[in-house]
Design a protein around this motif. Sequence first.
Motif, mmCIF file in Angstrom:
data_model
loop_
_atom_site.group_PDB
_atom_site.id
_atom_site.type_symbol
_atom_site.label_atom_id
_atom_site.label_comp_id
_atom_site.label_asym_id
_atom_site.label_seq_id
_atom_site.Cartn_x
_atom_site.Cartn_y
_atom_site.Cartn_z
ATOM 1 N N MET A 1 0.814 -1.190 0.000
ATOM 2 C CA MET A 1 0.000 0.000 0.000
ATOM 3 C C MET A 1 0.857 1.252 0.000
ATOM 4 O O MET A 1 0.466 2.253 -0.572
ATOM 5 C CB MET A 1 -0.912 0.004 1.210
ATOM 6 N N LEU A 2 1.974 1.166 0.658
ATOM 7 C CA LEU A 2 2.808 2.359 0.785
ATOM 8 C C LEU A 2 3.468 2.753 -0.529
ATOM 9 O O LEU A 2 3.869 3.904 -0.684
ATOM 10 C CB LEU A 2 3.858 2.157 1.875
ATOM 11 N N VAL A 3 3.583 1.840 -1.481
ATOM 12 C CA VAL A 3 4.211 2.180 -2.762
ATOM 13 C C VAL A 3 3.188 2.492 -3.851
ATOM 14 O O VAL A 3 3.563 2.887 -4.949
ATOM 15 C CB VAL A 3 5.162 1.055 -3.240
ATOM 16 N N PHE A 4 1.903 2.311 -3.558
ATOM 17 C CA PHE A 4 0.866 2.596 -4.544
ATOM 18 C C PHE A 4 0.755 4.114 -4.726
ATOM 19 O O PHE A 4 0.810 4.867 -3.753
ATOM 20 C CB PHE A 4 -0.480 2.030 -4.075
ATOM 21 N N PRO A 5 0.600 4.576 -5.962
ATOM 22 C CA PRO A 5 0.519 6.021 -6.189
ATOM 23 C C PRO A 5 -0.816 6.600 -5.699
ATOM 24 O O PRO A 5 -1.789 6.691 -6.434
ATOM 25 C CB PRO A 5 0.664 6.165 -7.707
ATOM 26 N N ALA A 6 -0.818 6.964 -4.439
ATOM 27 C CA ALA A 6 -2.002 7.541 -3.800
ATOM 28 C C ALA A 6 -1.519 8.603 -2.817
ATOM 29 O O ALA A 6 -0.338 8.630 -2.470
ATOM 30 C CB ALA A 6 -2.787 6.453 -3.068
ATOM 31 N N PRO A 7 -2.403 9.466 -2.378
ATOM 32 C CA PRO A 7 -2.003 10.446 -1.358
ATOM 33 C C PRO A 7 -1.510 9.742 -0.087
ATOM 34 O O PRO A 7 -1.992 8.663 0.266
ATOM 35 C CB PRO A 7 -3.294 11.220 -1.078
ATOM 36 N N TRP A 8 -0.553 10.378 0.583
ATOM 37 C CA TRP A 8 0.039 9.743 1.765
ATOM 38 C C TRP A 8 -0.984 9.483 2.857
ATOM 39 O O TRP A 8 -0.897 8.486 3.577
ATOM 40 C CB TRP A 8 1.204 10.579 2.289
ATOM 41 N N ARG A 9 -1.950 10.350 2.991
ATOM 42 C CA ARG A 9 -2.981 10.127 4.021
ATOM 43 C C ARG A 9 -3.741 8.827 3.737
ATOM 44 O O ARG A 9 -4.011 8.035 4.643
ATOM 45 C CB ARG A 9 -3.934 11.311 4.068
ATOM 46 N N ALA A 15 -2.727 1.329 5.308
ATOM 47 C CA ALA A 15 -1.783 0.468 6.030
ATOM 48 C C ALA A 15 -2.282 0.171 7.438
ATOM 49 O O ALA A 15 -2.165 -0.959 7.927
ATOM 50 C CB ALA A 15 -0.408 1.122 6.067
ATOM 51 N N ALA A 16 -2.861 1.166 8.093
ATOM 52 C CA ALA A 16 -3.400 0.948 9.437
ATOM 53 C C ALA A 16 -4.581 -0.020 9.390
ATOM 54 O O ALA A 16 -4.704 -0.912 10.245
ATOM 55 C CB ALA A 16 -3.821 2.281 10.054
ATOM 56 N N LEU A 65 -6.808 -5.080 -2.669
ATOM 57 C CA LEU A 65 -7.613 -4.765 -3.855
ATOM 58 C C LEU A 65 -8.798 -3.862 -3.526
ATOM 59 O O LEU A 65 -9.109 -2.941 -4.293
ATOM 60 C CB LEU A 65 -8.077 -6.059 -4.522
ATOM 61 N N VAL A 66 -9.447 -4.095 -2.401
ATOM 62 C CA VAL A 66 -10.553 -3.227 -1.995
ATOM 63 C C VAL A 66 -10.030 -1.825 -1.701
ATOM 64 O O VAL A 66 -10.650 -0.825 -2.087
ATOM 65 C CB VAL A 66 -11.294 -3.818 -0.772
ATOM 66 N N TRP A 67 -8.885 -1.734 -1.047
ATOM 67 C CA TRP A 67 -8.297 -0.421 -0.753
ATOM 68 C C TRP A 67 -7.935 0.311 -2.052
ATOM 69 O O TRP A 67 -8.218 1.500 -2.192
ATOM 70 C CB TRP A 67 -7.062 -0.576 0.134
ATOM 71 N N ILE A 68 -7.326 -0.388 -3.007
ATOM 72 C CA ILE A 68 -6.959 0.237 -4.284
ATOM 73 C C ILE A 68 -8.210 0.762 -4.990
ATOM 74 O O ILE A 68 -8.227 1.886 -5.487
ATOM 75 C CB ILE A 68 -6.192 -0.754 -5.190
#
Length: 76
Positions: A1-9, A15-16, A65-68
């Motif tokens: 998740m941390l490497v996916f191109p999304a806002p840091w928030r 991740a949490a 996948l749900v998060w993406i």
Amino acid sequence: MLVFPAPWRARLRGAALAFAIAFGVNFLRVLTLCVLNEGSQPAFEVVHVYVWPAFISLVCLATLLVWIRSVQQTNA
């Protein structure tokens, strides 16, 4: 998740959430393995070696996948 191109928030929130889901699933794994260890050693071996690793992998993949999908809908 941390490497996916999304806002840091969104990355940190995802991740949490993934950590919490993995923690909960692992807790259920330990409980079921304790119950199976008391009842049936052959069933314990099968569930410990084959069933739970596959299930945890699927849960983690589904969580990702749900998060993406949710991040992409939010940014669209």
